[in-house]
Design a protein around this motif. Structure first.
Motif, PDB file in Angstrom:
ATOM      1  N   GLU A  75       0.819  -1.378  -0.044  1.00  0.00           N
ATOM      2  CA  GLU A  75       0.138   0.005   0.016  1.00  0.00           C
ATOM      3  C   GLU A  75       0.664   1.435  -0.059  1.00  0.00           C
ATOM      4  OE1 GLU A  75      -3.118   2.106   3.115  1.00  0.00           O
ATOM      5  OE2 GLU A  75      -3.551  -0.057   2.782  1.00  0.00           O
ATOM      6  N   LYS A  76       0.568   2.154  -0.843  1.00  0.00           N
ATOM      7  CA  LYS A  76       1.185   3.495  -0.981  1.00  0.00           C
ATOM      8  C   LYS A  76       0.271   4.589  -1.127  1.00  0.00           C
ATOM      9  CE  LYS A  76       4.747   1.091  -0.848  1.00  0.00           C
ATOM     10  NZ  LYS A  76       5.107   0.826   0.230  1.00  0.00           N
ATOM     11  N   GLN A  77       0.806   5.620  -0.488  1.00  0.00           N
ATOM     12  CA  GLN A  77       0.030   7.091  -0.350  1.00  0.00           C
ATOM     13  C   GLN A  77       0.325   7.960  -1.499  1.00  0.00           C
ATOM     14  OE1 GLN A  77      -2.645   6.689   1.956  1.00  0.00           O
ATOM     15  NE2 GLN A  77      -1.790   4.715   2.353  1.00  0.00           N
ATOM     16  N   ILE A  78      -0.595   8.904  -1.684  1.00  0.00           N
ATOM     17  CA  ILE A  78      -0.141   9.931  -2.508  1.00  0.00           C
ATOM     18  C   ILE A  78       1.343  10.700  -1.973  1.00  0.00           C
ATOM     19  CG2 ILE A  78      -1.129  12.147  -3.263  1.00  0.00           C
ATOM     20  CD1 ILE A  78      -2.844   9.661  -3.847  1.00  0.00           C
ATOM     21  N   GLY A  79       1.976  10.982  -3.215  1.00  0.00           N
ATOM     22  CA  GLY A  79       3.222  11.434  -3.206  1.00  0.00           C
ATOM     23  C   GLY A  79       4.448  10.475  -2.791  1.00  0.00           C
ATOM     24  N   GLU A  80       4.053   9.328  -2.399  1.00  0.00           N
ATOM     25  CA  GLU A  80       4.955   8.284  -1.990  1.00  0.00           C
ATOM     26  C   GLU A  80       5.867   7.546  -3.266  1.00  0.00           C
ATOM     27  OE1 GLU A  80       5.212   4.463   0.976  1.00  0.00           O
ATOM     28  OE2 GLU A  80       3.323   5.478   0.736  1.00  0.00           O
ATOM     29  N   PRO A  81       6.983   7.610  -3.015  1.00  0.00           N
ATOM     30  CA  PRO A  81       7.776   6.830  -4.181  1.00  0.00           C
ATOM     31  C   PRO A  81       7.536   5.393  -4.228  1.00  0.00           C
ATOM     32  CG  PRO A  81       9.134   7.595  -2.474  1.00  0.00           C
ATOM     33  CD  PRO A  81       8.095   7.944  -2.071  1.00  0.00           C
ATOM     34  N   VAL A  82       7.331   4.948  -5.499  1.00  0.00           N
ATOM     35  CA  VAL A  82       6.831   3.727  -5.920  1.00  0.00           C
ATOM     36  C   VAL A  82       7.752   2.874  -6.790  1.00  0.00           C
ATOM     37  CG1 VAL A  82       4.352   3.746  -5.341  1.00  0.00           C
ATOM     38  CG2 VAL A  82       5.414   4.146  -7.773  1.00  0.00           C
ATOM     39  N   VAL A  83       8.603   3.702  -7.321  1.00  0.00           N
ATOM     40  CA  VAL A  83       9.562   3.161  -8.471  1.00  0.00           C
ATOM     41  C   VAL A  83      10.556   4.287  -8.783  1.00  0.00           C
ATOM     42  CG1 VAL A  83       8.518   4.059 -10.738  1.00  0.00           C
ATOM     43  CG2 VAL A  83       9.962   2.176 -10.634  1.00  0.00           C
ATOM     44  N   VAL A  84      11.797   3.548  -8.814  1.00  0.00           N
ATOM     45  CA  VAL A  84      13.056   4.360  -8.899  1.00  0.00           C
ATOM     46  C   VAL A  84      13.995   3.626 -10.020  1.00  0.00           C
ATOM     47  CG1 VAL A  84      15.245   5.178  -8.035  1.00  0.00           C
ATOM     48  CG2 VAL A  84      12.886   5.502  -6.775  1.00  0.00           C
ATOM     49  N   THR A  85      14.499   4.313 -10.990  1.00  0.00           N
ATOM     50  CA  THR A  85      15.553   3.806 -11.769  1.00  0.00           C
ATOM     51  C   THR A  85      16.467   4.739 -11.880  1.00  0.00           C
ATOM     52  OG1 THR A  85      14.584   4.763 -13.788  1.00  0.00           O
ATOM     53  CG2 THR A  85      13.846   2.730 -13.345  1.00  0.00           C
ATOM     54  N   GLY A  86      17.993   4.272 -11.812  1.00  0.00           N
ATOM     55  CA  GLY A  86      19.027   5.075 -11.783  1.00  0.00           C
ATOM     56  C   GLY A  86      20.001   4.494 -12.203  1.00  0.00           C
ATOM     57  N   VAL A  87      21.127   5.442 -12.983  1.00  0.00           N
ATOM     58  CA  VAL A  87      22.387   5.381 -13.730  1.00  0.00           C
ATOM     59  C   VAL A  87      23.328   6.209 -13.385  1.00  0.00           C
ATOM     60  CG1 VAL A  87      23.362   4.994 -15.858  1.00  0.00           C
ATOM     61  CG2 VAL A  87      21.128   4.036 -15.531  1.00  0.00           C
ATOM     62  N   ALA A  88      24.564   5.753 -13.036  1.00  0.00           N
ATOM     63  CA  ALA A  88      25.713   6.673 -13.128  1.00  0.00           C
ATOM     64  C   ALA A  88      26.609   6.270 -14.168  1.00  0.00           C
ATOM     65  CB  ALA A  88      26.115   6.325 -11.807  1.00  0.00           C
ATOM     66  N   SER A  89      26.944   7.163 -14.928  1.00  0.00           N
ATOM     67  CA  SER A  89      28.029   7.076 -16.052  1.00  0.00           C
ATOM     68  C   SER A  89      28.802   8.197 -16.088  1.00  0.00           C
ATOM     69  CB  SER A  89      27.147   7.003 -17.353  1.00  0.00           C
ATOM     70  OG  SER A  89      27.647   6.956 -18.274  1.00  0.00           O
TER      71      SER A  89
END
Length: 136
Positions: free
Chosen positions: A82-96
Motif C-alpha cells: 500500500e502506497k499513499q499520495i506522493g510516496e515513491p513507488v519506482v526508482v531507476t537510476g544510472v551513474a555514467s
C-alpha cells in the motif's frame, strides 16, 4: 547492479548507491503516487508482483542497458504494498561518465519496466477501486 522489490523506497540510499568517482553524471528517476487517474481522485495505490518473474525481467532490462550504454552503476527499485499520495513507488537510476548516457539509460530502464515487468496496481478512488496493470 542493485535490483529489488521493496516495501519502502529510501531515495537517499538509492542516490548513495549510485555514487562512484568514475561517474560524472548520475540520473535518478522517481515515480510517485499521484492524486488522480482515469478522471477520478485517487486515495491510494496497492502494488503486487509475481516476484520471481519480475526480478528476472528487471535483471534482463538492466543487462540491456549495460550493453547499450557505458554504465558505471545502475539501480531499479519498485515498491510493493500500500502506497499513499506522493510516496515513491519506482526508482531507476544510472551513474555514467557522461550525462547523456545516464539520461538515456535511465529513461530506457523506466520505459522497458513499464512495458514488460509483471507488476500490478490497485487504484483506490473515493467511490470504488480497480486492479490495473501498473505499466500499460
Amino acid at each position: 547492479m542493485l535490483i529489488k522489490l521493496v516495501d519502502q523506497i529510501d531515495l537517499n540510499e538509492a542516490f548513495q548507491y549510485l555514487q562512484t568517482p568514475a561517474a560524472g553524471g548520475t540520473n535518478l528517476f522517481v515515480g510517485t503516487v499521484r492524486d488522480h487517474a482515469q478522471g477520478k481522485q485517487v486515495v491510494k495505490l496497492v502494488f503486487e508482483a509475481y516476484a520471481p518473474m519480475a526480478l528476472k525481467e528487471l535483471e534482463k532490462i538492466a543487462n540491456q542497458a549495460k550493453a547499450n550504454w557505458p554504465v558505471e552503476k545502475l539501480l531499479i527499485l519498485h515498491a510493493l504494498g500500500e502506497k499513499q499520495i506522493g510516496e515513491p513507488v519506482v526508482v531507476t537510476g544510472v551513474a555514467s561518465a557522461h550525462r547523456n548516457a545516464a539520461f538515456e539509460a535511465t529513461r530506457f530502464l523506466i520505459d522497458e519496466l513499464k512495458k514488460t515487468v509483471p507488476i500490478w496496481k490497485k487504484e483506490y478512488y473515493l467511490d470504488n477501486s480497480v486492479w490495473v496493470n501498473a505499466h500499460p
